[in-house]
Motif scaffolding. Structure first.
Motif, PDB file in Angstrom:
ATOM      1  N   ASP A   1      -3.504 -38.907  27.042  1.00 28.85           N
ATOM      2  CA  ASP A   1      -4.028 -38.453  28.435  1.00 28.85           C
ATOM      3  C   ASP A   1      -4.481 -39.844  29.322  1.00 28.85           C
ATOM      4  O   ASP A   1      -4.655 -39.779  30.531  1.00 28.85           O
TER       5      ASP A   1
ATOM      6  N   GLN B   1      -4.301 -43.569  33.914  1.00 29.93           N
ATOM      7  CA  GLN B   1      -4.142 -42.120  33.454  1.00 29.93           C
ATOM      8  C   GLN B   1      -2.463 -41.824  33.156  1.00 29.93           C
ATOM      9  O   GLN B   1      -1.614 -42.108  33.670  1.00 29.93           O
TER      10      GLN B   1
ATOM     11  N   ALA C   1      -0.765 -39.301  33.089  1.00 24.67           N
ATOM     12  CA  ALA C   1       0.151 -38.524  34.229  1.00 24.67           C
ATOM     13  C   ALA C   1       0.753 -39.379  35.313  1.00 24.67           C
ATOM     14  O   ALA C   1       1.725 -39.003  35.819  1.00 24.67           O
ATOM     15  N   ASP C   2       0.127 -40.547  35.458  1.00 22.65           N
ATOM     16  CA  ASP C   2       0.580 -41.767  36.368  1.00 22.65           C
ATOM     17  C   ASP C   2       1.651 -42.614  35.958  1.00 22.65           C
ATOM     18  O   ASP C   2       2.071 -43.264  36.999  1.00 22.65           O
TER      19      ASP C   2
END
Length: 381
Positions: free
Chosen positions: A165, A184, A186-187
């Motif tokens: 995460d 992050q 997700a980035d």
């Protein structure tokens, strides 16, 4: 030195053994869990958090428990006994250790609080293609535009990088040195893959990716990375010790039960001698692991670095010896994926190469020889 555990430490060991043993005491459960992403049991990760184990190394102000290195070593040993696939070493000890060492109070409370609660998984994105166990970064670079920072480049392998995460990323700073940044998960672009011991890693690519400096912006934290690396080496040695103890127990049980020519294998003196040599390697490793863990507790960085190299060398040699002998003494069954011996040996090899193998540790120790003068063995003065 007193290597015996006190009552609270014994209780911790029993509690962790009960939880982890229930989850992975049957090797087949571990094998099935690692077949599918993320490569570990999210339920077990939550249970580790509920027991306070994910926050064990961190201060109470940061949402943790504030335990010492001995307690963390106990947890790592118990995880090693069943080669539990949960990313405790990489997420809690390594990535979490860096946040604890470098992060601001606000960052520690936010990131370590979520980790301790089991709400997030951390990963340290540091290893770079072509690099070998360095404490600095070069392939991934950081750029600053006003108060904003970005990172670009590739990290590979990143343990559990595809599941993470939050990524703690090392990057070369514009003015020299190595900085740490929070990205992050997700980035980033992560390509996950399986490792040969059933774990997970990823190739993580950053392309002008937004990043937040961990701690003071622009500060060179190479020394902090080195210290946390050394602590992680010693905790990895604890995990390896747990795996070695299981391998030895499995091998001696097999020699006592498997029959050849009408008698059990332990009847043959040559095989008993080989098992005895395995025990010697395990006990020497055990002594050094306990000593190195207590050196961490003493808190002197220069002594921790020396202890990490010494115990790393022994674990590398001892783990290879015990793993190879376990496979040989089990015969053909030791090579099958359905039997645990081969996977334990693969895990010991993976831990050996995580932060430096025997060759690396020998170089570190060899460099310290120059600090000593030449001794004449015949000088009786």
């Amino acid at each position: 030195m007193d290597f015996t555990y006190d009552d609270e430490q014994d209780a911790l060991r029993d509690a962790v053994r009960g939880l982890i043993g229930k989850a992975y005491g049957d090797y087949e459960k571990r094998r099935q869990t690692t077949k599918e992403d993320p490569g570990f049991d999210e339920k077990v990760w939550t249970q580790l958090a509920e027991m306070g184990l994910l926050g064990l190394p961190f201060s109470e102000e940061d949402g943790g428990v504030g335990a010492g290195p001995v307690e963390i070593g106990i947890v790592c040993q118990e995880l090693g006994r069943v080669i539990a696939p949960e990313p405790y070493l990489s997420s809690v000890v390594l990535a979490g250790g860096l946040v604890s060492a470098v992060g601001t109070p606000e960052q520690r409370q936010e990131i370590l609080g979520a980790l301790s609660a089991g709400e997030s998984v951390l990963a340290f994105a540091h290893a770079e293609p072509g690099a070998r166990w360095s404490d600095s970064a070069s392939a991934v670079t950081a750029s600053q535009d006003g108060d904003s920072w970005t990172v670009s480049g590739t990290k590979d392998p990143v343990l559990h990088g595809a599941r993470a995460d939050v990524l703690v990323v090392s990057a070369a700073l514009p003015d020299g040195g190595t900085g740490l940044f929070v990205v992050q998960g997700a980035d980033a672009q992560a390509e996950g893959f399986s490792t040969y011991d059933g774990g997970r890693a990823a190739r993580v690519t950053f392309d002008v990716t937004a990043a937040t400096p961990l701690g003071t912006a622009g500060a060179d934290v190479t020394a902090s990375i080195a210290i946390v690396h050394d602590i992680t080496r010693i905790m990895a040695a604890n995990q390896s010790l747990g795996a070695m103890e299981t391998l030895l127990a499995q091998t001696t049980d097999y020699l006592k039960s498997r029959k050849q020519f009408g008698v059990t294998l332990n009847t043959f003196q040559a095989l008993t001698f080989r098992a005895a040599d395995m025990y010697t390697s395990q006990e020497l490793t055990h002594s050094l692991v306990d000593w190195a863990t207590m050196v961490v507790a003493a808190g002197k960085p220069e002594e921790v670095a020396d202890a990490a190299a010494r115990v790393g060398l022994q674990v590398s040699r001892g783990g290879r010896h015990i793993g190879q002998e376990a496979i040989q003494l089990h015969g053909g069954i030791g090579m099958t994926a359905e039997y645990s011996v081969g996977m334990y040996t693969a895990h010991l090899t993976a831990l050996d190469h995580l932060l430096g193998d025997a060759g690396r540790h020998l170089k570190v120790l060899d460099a310290t020889l120059e600090e000593h003068g030449v001794i004449d063995p015949l000088d009786r003065s």
